[in-house]
Scaffold this active site. Sequence first.
Site, PDB file in Angstrom:
ATOM      1  N   HIS A 110      34.423   7.959  35.407  1.00  0.00           N
ATOM      2  CA  HIS A 110      33.897   6.699  34.872  1.00  0.00           C
ATOM      3  C   HIS A 110      35.094   5.772  34.634  1.00  0.00           C
ATOM      4  O   HIS A 110      36.205   6.251  34.351  1.00  0.00           O
ATOM      5  CB  HIS A 110      33.197   7.027  33.554  1.00  0.00           C
ATOM      6  N   CYS A 351      29.723   2.002  36.621  1.00  0.00           N
ATOM      7  CA  CYS A 351      31.083   2.087  36.062  1.00  0.00           C
ATOM      8  C   CYS A 351      31.901   3.165  36.757  1.00  0.00           C
ATOM      9  O   CYS A 351      32.668   3.899  36.114  1.00  0.00           O
ATOM     10  CB  CYS A 351      31.063   2.360  34.567  1.00  0.00           C
TER      11      CYS A 351
HETATM   12  C1  LIG Z   1      31.348  10.016  31.973  1.00  0.00           C
HETATM   13  C2  LIG Z   1      31.435   8.858  31.014  1.00  0.00           C
HETATM   14  N1  LIG Z   1      32.593   8.588  30.401  1.00  0.00           N
HETATM   15  C3  LIG Z   1      32.724   7.588  29.518  1.00  0.00           C
HETATM   16  C4  LIG Z   1      31.671   6.758  29.218  1.00  0.00           C
HETATM   17  C5  LIG Z   1      31.859   5.640  28.231  1.00  0.00           C
HETATM   18  O1  LIG Z   1      31.146   5.912  27.068  1.00  0.00           O
HETATM   19  P1  LIG Z   1      31.028   4.789  25.924  1.00  0.00           P
HETATM   20  O2  LIG Z   1      30.545   3.543  26.590  1.00  0.00           O
HETATM   21  O3  LIG Z   1      30.025   5.379  24.974  1.00  0.00           O
HETATM   22  O4  LIG Z   1      32.382   4.642  25.318  1.00  0.00           O
HETATM   23  C6  LIG Z   1      30.443   6.976  29.845  1.00  0.00           C
HETATM   24  C7  LIG Z   1      29.287   6.081  29.585  1.00  0.00           C
HETATM   25  O5  LIG Z   1      28.447   5.861  30.429  1.00  0.00           O
HETATM   26  C8  LIG Z   1      30.316   8.060  30.756  1.00  0.00           C
HETATM   27  O6  LIG Z   1      29.159   8.317  31.378  1.00  0.00           O
END
Ligand SMILES: Cc1ncc(COP(=O)(O)O)c(C=O)c1O
Length: 394
Positions: A110, A351
Amino acid sequence: MNREDFPLLWEGVYLDSGATSQKPLQVIERIDRYYRNENANVHRGVYELSAKATVLYEEARERVARFIGAVRDEIIFTRGTTESINMTAFSFAEPLMQPGDEILISHMEHHANIVPWQLLCERTGAVLKVIPIDRNGNLDRPALSALLTGRTRLLALTHISNVLGTVNPVKEIIAEAHEKGIPVLIDGAQAVGRTKVDVNDLDADFYAFSGHKMYGPTGIGILYGKKKHLEKMRPYQSGGDMILRVTFEKTTWNEIPHKFEAGTPNIAGTIGLAEAVRYLERIGMDEVEAAEDEVMSYALEKLGRIEGLEIIGSPDRRSGAITFTLGDAHPHDIAHELARKNIAVRAGHHCAQPLMNFYKVPAATRMSLGLYNGKEDIDKLADALPEIREKFKL
Ligand SMILES: Cc1ncc(COP(=O)(O)O)c(C=O)c1O
């Protein structure tokens, strides 16, 4: 399963829990009760309300710690996975970096587990290295082994991919990195609400996750870190509560975890998160995982039979999400048409643009599961898709 606990699961079908899960009444009511009866600042007042809020806040830390096999000092409350990763980059990794040192991530990350490392590399002259994946969406293990070198200062890897659903064998990978003396951060955003996570058993150095993807509120997240690392790390932000003693000449830091929690924290969010943990514990994580696995197998089979539908990746072990394309239909059109039928899915790059580039799709549609989804939700999705495909046929 448990659908009646979630007031917002209206007549429609919610298949976007990978973005954020719905919240059970128990969590909503707990936050309501906190603001009605228990609200005060923590770690400050001597009056009863403040003392009670402090106890609730610290009890929440204990509960989260126990839930993931940690101890309380190792749990830092943040705003979410994103902040937890940024904190690790700034407070742990940056002071270690020399020009030419390496940070290792994977091709399925991500953006939250890519961009903080890129910025770190810009600031320090370190180099970002990327573990390749195969077409099925599994990590290329021989390449991973070769990329763990004497220059690697940290491996930062997702536990479960938010696009492919790949469940990475993180325990084995952590053991391999540790043999070479390399610490590991796991991005557990998609994992903690779906599967039992025990950071002690995994031997993770850092484990980052978000409350809102595990049936808790938004704006609260967790960074687990091994005590030996946290004790050496510099603070992330500075201000109130993270200090021991302040003079105009010099300031000394509070003990862990408070050293990393500057200012008034998200007290209500923390108490709501603890209630979400209680909710998951009552069901049992084995049960949560088994129920989701059953719906996931059903969905893979059902979507797999739809003409023109291509599922991205076929990982050895999948959890949480199925991302797909459908004939000529644009993912935003698909999501829009589904929304008209009260079916909520996500469309876009999720993302994870480097991952989408790997599969040569600029955008795709994703359905992701929560513990309230049943096979009937999948049936509704699968019934709607062929119609949409026909409508948008070129
Ligand atoms: C694998 C992964 N990492 C990080 C994030 C980021 O999370 P947050 O937006 O809650 O900080 C997400 C959110 O979709 C995710 O799916």
